[in-house]
Design an enzyme around this catalytic site. Structure first.
Site, PDB file in Angstrom:
ATOM      1  N   GLU A 147       3.570 -42.967   8.373  1.00  0.00           N
ATOM      2  CA  GLU A 147       3.449 -44.208   9.148  1.00  0.00           C
ATOM      3  C   GLU A 147       2.072 -44.850   8.954  1.00  0.00           C
ATOM      4  O   GLU A 147       1.047 -44.171   8.969  1.00  0.00           O
ATOM      5  CB  GLU A 147       3.679 -43.874  10.622  1.00  0.00           C
ATOM      6  CG  GLU A 147       3.604 -45.044  11.574  1.00  0.00           C
ATOM      7  CD  GLU A 147       3.853 -44.641  13.023  1.00  0.00           C
ATOM      8  OE1 GLU A 147       4.054 -45.538  13.857  1.00  0.00           O
ATOM      9  OE2 GLU A 147       3.850 -43.422  13.319  1.00  0.00           O
TER      10      GLU A 147
ATOM     11  N   LYS B 208       9.769 -50.682  13.218  1.00  0.00           N
ATOM     12  CA  LYS B 208       9.862 -49.641  14.241  1.00  0.00           C
ATOM     13  C   LYS B 208      10.481 -50.218  15.510  1.00  0.00           C
ATOM     14  O   LYS B 208      10.108 -51.309  15.968  1.00  0.00           O
ATOM     15  CB  LYS B 208       8.463 -49.079  14.522  1.00  0.00           C
ATOM     16  CG  LYS B 208       8.431 -47.841  15.408  1.00  0.00           C
ATOM     17  CD  LYS B 208       7.003 -47.288  15.460  1.00  0.00           C
ATOM     18  CE  LYS B 208       6.918 -46.002  16.266  1.00  0.00           C
ATOM     19  NZ  LYS B 208       5.534 -45.439  16.256  1.00  0.00           N
TER      20      LYS B 208
ATOM     21  N   CYS C 138       8.555 -42.700  13.072  1.00  0.00           N
ATOM     22  CA  CYS C 138       7.994 -41.815  14.102  1.00  0.00           C
ATOM     23  C   CYS C 138       8.836 -41.772  15.380  1.00  0.00           C
ATOM     24  O   CYS C 138       9.865 -41.135  15.438  1.00  0.00           O
ATOM     25  CB  CYS C 138       6.552 -42.212  14.403  1.00  0.00           C
ATOM     26  SG  CYS C 138       5.595 -40.879  15.189  1.00  0.00           S
TER      27      CYS C 138
END
Length: 560
Positions: free
Chosen positions: A41, A112, A148
């Site tokens: 990330e 994300k 994540c």
């Protein structure tokens, strides 16, 4: 399909270094016949970049890096992380994104969805959640790419209302790929395995998980990237606390070529949440995290030499030993500063420690400095009895001497305060609380003793007398820590319930702790927030550290 995991240590804002590392890994993967390479990330800029992302120039340089990297993504697919501009004209200006590069083009952009705002995270401050979810077609496979936190929303009580993998499953993906920057704490190795296992069992797809490694001031990333097959067997585990590049072959049936490291039955089913403080828990990982924290703080800031006050006590001894391991003993200078109340054995112990480690040390007696302060203050202090003021003069005098030497020779002062002391305010502002980096500030006293035993696992480095003697600040005759604080065996357990478990006084008392002890301890913790607010960055090793991850009011009335 041959997939590479590139577990790399990035430097926030150092685009040249980060880009160079990424391109080198791509070259190596191509030389070995790789089809796809996965980075962590925010890999192009480092994580967490925090308010840097509010600078348009910073975002522009991120795009420049991505464009440079894509020129090397010709015959291999590349997934790198970075901020992406929001062109939809609604919501925040940026996304936390993964860029899929192939045939020298940006083929896809993944945003994300789940933006954490707890503990050390503050992503919703900067980023807009994704509102579009698409698998990425690549070489006959459909890739479900997440970032994540996107995979951490499973279980009985999901933190978010959306689960991106649920949406992506409607498009029948073949593989899950996760770019992560998930910080270390001493429970996290088990946590991430249980979360990835839960995802694999739910979706019946293999997962490739690439985590960042390296320390960014107080936050340590431990790497430990993982690969699971479709049956939730752990097939690959990259090392903790180090960079690595590893190839994994994914078979068409979702299995992973090679032997299984841990069958699904042995992989944890749930996150590790200790009910009480377990001082020895993953203590080798704690040591390695502190080692990396010091090493990266110095390396990324351009420092090379450290200084600290060596008292002959357990905290300075453990700090000195770790610093020597991290930076080289020749680069760590210990200053022994005995006062009129210092015991001879403490000086002897500190000298022996430095001889065992091989680091340079000096002895500066502060008797005259201390007396000069008293003489100067006598017209104001008069005949008032000896008190905390005189004790703290010794500590502040030492702090001044340490900072003077640091300024003169270009050292960085390492602070040696532990979490028990910081919690209760058992420290002197501008004295023993001075420093550029808090090494043990997230380790309770019992964990400091555990670290000392770990350091001595092969031979005696820290003299046994340092470990066995009663802790003392030695600022007045016959002083012991227990004169001002509860015994650490009780104190640390109580603090753990309040700080890590976030239990209130009634809940803690219900566990059997003495009511008066609970009230006294919690008053100390909350009354001393003003001290911690002025403290240096602390290397985070627990699920709840002082600093950016714990935000309580300085002037709050609660429990005081």
């Amino acid at each position: 399909m041959k997939i590479f995991l590139a577990q790399q240590n990035y430097h926030i804002g150092n685009f040249e270094s980060n880009t160079r590392k990424i391109i080198q890994a791509i070259k190596e993967a191509k030389e070995q016949g790789g089809d796809l390479i996965l980075f962590s990330e925010m890999s192009v800029c480092g994580y967490p970049a925090r308010d840097f992302v509010e600078f348009n120039d910073f975002i522009g340089r991120c795009y420049t890096a991505v464009n440079e990297i894509k020129e090397h993504a010709d015959t291999i697919g590349v997934l790198v992380g970075g901020p992406a501009r929001n062109t939809q004209h609604r919501g925040k200006n940026l996304f936390n994104a993964a860029f899929f590069l192939y045939e020298k083009e940006i083929k896809a952009e993944v945003h994300k969805t789940l933006l954490p705002t707890y503990d050390v995270f503050d992503e919703y401050r900067y980023f807009e959640p994704s509102f579009n979810w698409q698998v990425i077609p690549f070489k006959g496979k459909k890739l479900a790419v997440t970032i994540c936190e996107d995979i951490w929303n499973l279980g009985d009580n999901p933190l978010y209302r959306t689960c991106p993998m649920d949406i992506l499953m409607e498009q029948q993906p073949d593989i899950m790929l996760n770019l992560s920057a998930s910080p270390f704490d001493y429970t996290h190795d088990e946590d991430r395995k249980s979360v990835i296992k839960a995802n694999v069992l739910k979706y019946r797809l293999p997962m490739f998980y690439c985590n960042a490694v390296g320390s960014q001031t107080e936050v340590v990333f431990d790497g430990a990237s993982l690969v699971f097959d479709k049956d939730a067997n752990l097939c690959r585990a990259l090392p903790m606390f180090g960079e690595a590049l590893e190839a994994v072959v994914l078979n068409d049936d979702g299995s992973i070529a090679g032997s299984v490291l841990e069958p699904a039955s042995r992989v944890p089913d749930k996150e590790l949440v200790p009910e009480t403080l377990e001082p020895e828990l993953n203590i080798s990982q704690v040591y390695d995290a502190l080692l990396l924290g010091i090493r990266d703080y110095f390396g990324k800031m351009g420092f090379s030499k450290a200084i600290l006050g060596s008292s002959g006590g357990i905290d300075s001894a453990v700090t000195l030993a770790i610093a020597c391991d991290a930076l080289g003993a020749e680069n760590v200078r210990a200053i022994l500063m005995p006062s009129p109340y210092s015991s001879t054995h403490s000086v002897d112990d500190a000298v022996q420690l430095s001889k065992n480690l091989g680091n340079p040390y000096d002895i500066l007696r502060i008797n005259e400095v201390y007396q000069a302060f008293l003489n100067t203050l006598q017209p104001i202090f008069g005949d008032l009895p000896f008190s905390l003021a005189e004790e703290n003069i010794q500590s502040r005098g030492r702090g001044n001497l340490l900072m003077a030497i640091a300024n003169k020779f270009g050292y960085i002062l390492l602070n040696t305060s532990n979490k028990s002391e910081l919690a209760t305010g058992y420290g002197t502002l501008y004295g023993d609380m001075a420093g550029g980096l808090g090494v043990l500030g997230d380790c309770y006293k019992l964990q400091v003793y555990a670290l000392a035993r770990y350091i001595n696992r092969n031979r005696e480095i820290i003299p046994a007398s340092i470990i066995t003697k009663a802790p003392s600040a030695e600022l007045r005759p016959n002083q012991k820590d227990s004169d001002s604080l509860p015994e650490y065996e009780s104190l640390d357990q109580l603090l753990y319930q309040y700080i890590e478990k976030r239990l209130g006084p009634a809940e803690i008392k219900a566990q059997g702790f003495d009511g008066a002890l609970v009230d006294r301890t919690l008053r100390m913790v909350n009354a001393n927030e003003y001290k911690r607010n002025q403290f240096c960055p602390i290397i985070r090793v627990s699920p709840k550290a002082f600093g950016v991850g714990r935000r309580v009011p300085i002037v709050g009335k609660y429990l005081v």
